[in-house]
Scaffold this motif. Sequence first.
Motif, PDB file in Angstrom:
ATOM      1  N   LYS A  82       0.851  -1.196   0.000  1.00  0.00           N
ATOM      2  CA  LYS A  82       0.000   0.000   0.000  1.00  0.00           C
ATOM      3  C   LYS A  82       0.881   1.238   0.000  1.00  0.00           C
ATOM      4  CE  LYS A  82      -3.465   2.393   2.840  1.00  0.00           C
ATOM      5  NZ  LYS A  82      -4.238   2.344   4.110  1.00  0.00           N
TER       6      LYS A  82
ATOM      7  N   CYS B  91       0.424   5.588   0.009  1.00  0.00           N
ATOM      8  CA  CYS B  91      -0.445   6.767   0.058  1.00  0.00           C
ATOM      9  C   CYS B  91       0.382   8.011  -0.243  1.00  0.00           C
ATOM     10  CB  CYS B  91      -1.079   6.874   1.443  1.00  0.00           C
ATOM     11  SG  CYS B  91      -2.288   8.204   1.554  1.00  0.00           S
TER      12      CYS B  91
ATOM     13  N   ALA C 116      -0.653  -3.172  -4.130  1.00  0.00           N
ATOM     14  CA  ALA C 116      -2.064  -3.476  -4.386  1.00  0.00           C
ATOM     15  C   ALA C 116      -2.930  -2.222  -4.323  1.00  0.00           C
ATOM     16  CB  ALA C 116      -2.570  -4.502  -3.375  1.00  0.00           C
ATOM     17  N   ARG C 117      -2.543  -1.234  -3.477  1.00  0.00           N
ATOM     18  CA  ARG C 117      -3.334  -0.006  -3.341  1.00  0.00           C
ATOM     19  C   ARG C 117      -2.413   1.207  -3.524  1.00  0.00           C
ATOM     20  NH1 ARG C 117      -8.320  -0.562  -0.378  1.00  0.00           N
ATOM     21  NH2 ARG C 117      -8.089   1.581   0.347  1.00  0.00           N
TER      22      ARG C 117
ATOM     23  N   ASN D 176      -2.724   5.476  -3.694  1.00  0.00           N
ATOM     24  CA  ASN D 176      -3.550   6.677  -3.530  1.00  0.00           C
ATOM     25  C   ASN D 176      -2.744   7.885  -3.980  1.00  0.00           C
ATOM     26  OD1 ASN D 176      -5.280   8.691  -2.803  1.00  0.00           O
ATOM     27  ND2 ASN D 176      -5.701   7.902  -0.751  1.00  0.00           N
TER      28      ASN D 176
ATOM     29  N   LEU E 114      -1.746  -4.278  -8.874  1.00  0.00           N
ATOM     30  CA  LEU E 114      -2.571  -3.202  -8.333  1.00  0.00           C
ATOM     31  C   LEU E 114      -4.058  -3.532  -8.479  1.00  0.00           C
ATOM     32  CD1 LEU E 114      -1.760  -0.444  -7.092  1.00  0.00           C
ATOM     33  CD2 LEU E 114      -2.443   0.596  -9.259  1.00  0.00           C
ATOM     34  N   THR E 115      -4.803  -3.400  -7.398  1.00  0.00           N
ATOM     35  CA  THR E 115      -6.250  -3.640  -7.424  1.00  0.00           C
ATOM     36  C   THR E 115      -7.056  -2.382  -7.093  1.00  0.00           C
ATOM     37  OG1 THR E 115      -6.284  -4.312  -5.087  1.00  0.00           O
ATOM     38  CG2 THR E 115      -5.936  -6.048  -6.735  1.00  0.00           C
ATOM     39  N   TRP E 116      -6.389  -1.357  -6.565  1.00  0.00           N
ATOM     40  CA  TRP E 116      -7.098  -0.154  -6.083  1.00  0.00           C
ATOM     41  C   TRP E 116      -6.262   1.065  -6.455  1.00  0.00           C
ATOM     42  CZ3 TRP E 116      -6.678   4.048  -2.847  1.00  0.00           C
ATOM     43  CH2 TRP E 116      -7.837   4.545  -2.244  1.00  0.00           C
ATOM     44  N   LEU E 117      -6.860   2.011  -7.206  1.00  0.00           N
ATOM     45  CA  LEU E 117      -6.125   3.197  -7.656  1.00  0.00           C
ATOM     46  C   LEU E 117      -7.012   4.432  -7.537  1.00  0.00           C
ATOM     47  CD1 LEU E 117      -3.690   4.558  -9.046  1.00  0.00           C
ATOM     48  CD2 LEU E 117      -4.710   3.927 -11.250  1.00  0.00           C
ATOM     49  N   ASP E 118      -6.484   5.448  -6.833  1.00  0.00           N
ATOM     50  CA  ASP E 118      -7.209   6.712  -6.655  1.00  0.00           C
ATOM     51  C   ASP E 118      -6.389   7.839  -7.277  1.00  0.00           C
ATOM     52  OD1 ASP E 118      -8.658   8.890  -5.922  1.00  0.00           O
ATOM     53  OD2 ASP E 118      -8.755   8.420  -3.777  1.00  0.00           O
TER      54      ASP E 118
END
Length: 475
Positions: free
Chosen positions: A42, A44, A63-64, A66, A84-88
């Motif tokens: 992760k 951020c 995986a994440r 931000n 990567l499964t989560w992208l902001d």
Amino acid sequence: MMSRGMLMNEDLLQRAILEQEPKDKGQGIANAEGTQLDEILKLCLEFRNILRIDHLWEFTSLARLNLNNNLIENIEGLDHLINLTWLDLSFNGIELIEGLESLQKLEVLNLSDNKISVLENMETLERLTHFSIANNLLGELDIVLYLRKFKNLFNITLFGNPCSKEGDYTLFIAAFFPDLKFLDYTLLDENTKKEASIKHRYVLEEMKCEELLKQKAEKAEQHKETEAKLHTDAFVEFLNGSDLFKCMFNDDQEADKLHRNETVIEYQQKALHILANFEQQHKERTVDMRKLSDRELLKVKINQCNDEINQLCKGLMTLEFQMVSQLEDITKRLDINISEMVGYFTEMGRNLLQVRFHTFAQCRDLEDDYNGKVRVSALALLDDASKDNLDEFLPDDVRILFTDKETVMDALATGHDNHLMKINDRETQLVSRANSWKVALIKGIQDKDLKENRMRIKDLHRYMDHLMVQLEEFQ
């Protein structure tokens, strides 16, 4: 005052990693010379005024990610984030969706509060379930239909786009995304979905048909590619279909001359060459004539132009007749070749008929045998009918039928003759159809040639008339 943009470098990434780790683990990472970036899950990086996505190639297990509230204008530098499964990427300055090709495991994508006007370049995101693109520049609802390809999508956020202000917005989305659960954080209930499907049912049916046809075409193409690969692996590529034949004649110029299209193209090129030369010279002559003030000299030039136009017409007509003559020769040769082929087919058909003669004879024998047995049965029933001994379970209409012996026997004879005629007709069709095909083929070619010849001559005369009208302006 605008904030100063920051580069995404190793120092920034190390600080971000340190900040997000618990204090008891953070010190260990901070003191380690080589942080294992490929183990980070992760990251951020929000509110850091980042200008460009970079230096992420070692984060292969991430995986994440931000990246919201930065100054990013381009989606890039994500090629190595294959897990990567989560992208902001919300609250940036992104105008185009791009650079997502490697994120095949991505499930959640947030692109809200950017400057995006088109949905594109997301084909590889097959696992996408949540997609937020609120407060962007999507102008029409039809743009959103791009998302129909994502079969796992059940949460979409679209508010704040111009298209979300259309009166039919909710029903449109509910109709064209029947598996969607949430729209703009609101549950789409069954009543809304039912109303939407009724309102848009005709368009939906048409779209489904188009999508099915497209899927079939894609499957057929995939099958073709798979088959081609199998043939290549087995060293037998291009041996099926007409590929081998085409390959044989690709470099055979003599064979090409036998093709009608080659003949037409050859003469068209000659005609275009003649016309190009004429146009150039005619243009020069007309320019010269516009400069002349001597009427007698102008008259001489006009006569010369008339002669040139007549010569052009004669040359093009000669070329046309030569082409027609050559096409007729090709058609005659084609007729001869097909006649020989049909003759061979006929002979082969006769041989086959001789080999299979017993089959047709057997058919006739079986029909005779069948007819004989039916006649015997019919006579027995007629005899019973005359003695009023018919089975009591026979329907009344059958009983009435067997009261007239002559009618029954005539019907049987007619049926027998019809059956034999069918067998005989099938025998003769083997050859007659081939002849009919040949006649229709040659006639179709001749009719097409005649029509095209008339059109070319008509165009030629129209062009000549146009040139004459131009000359009249000088008189």
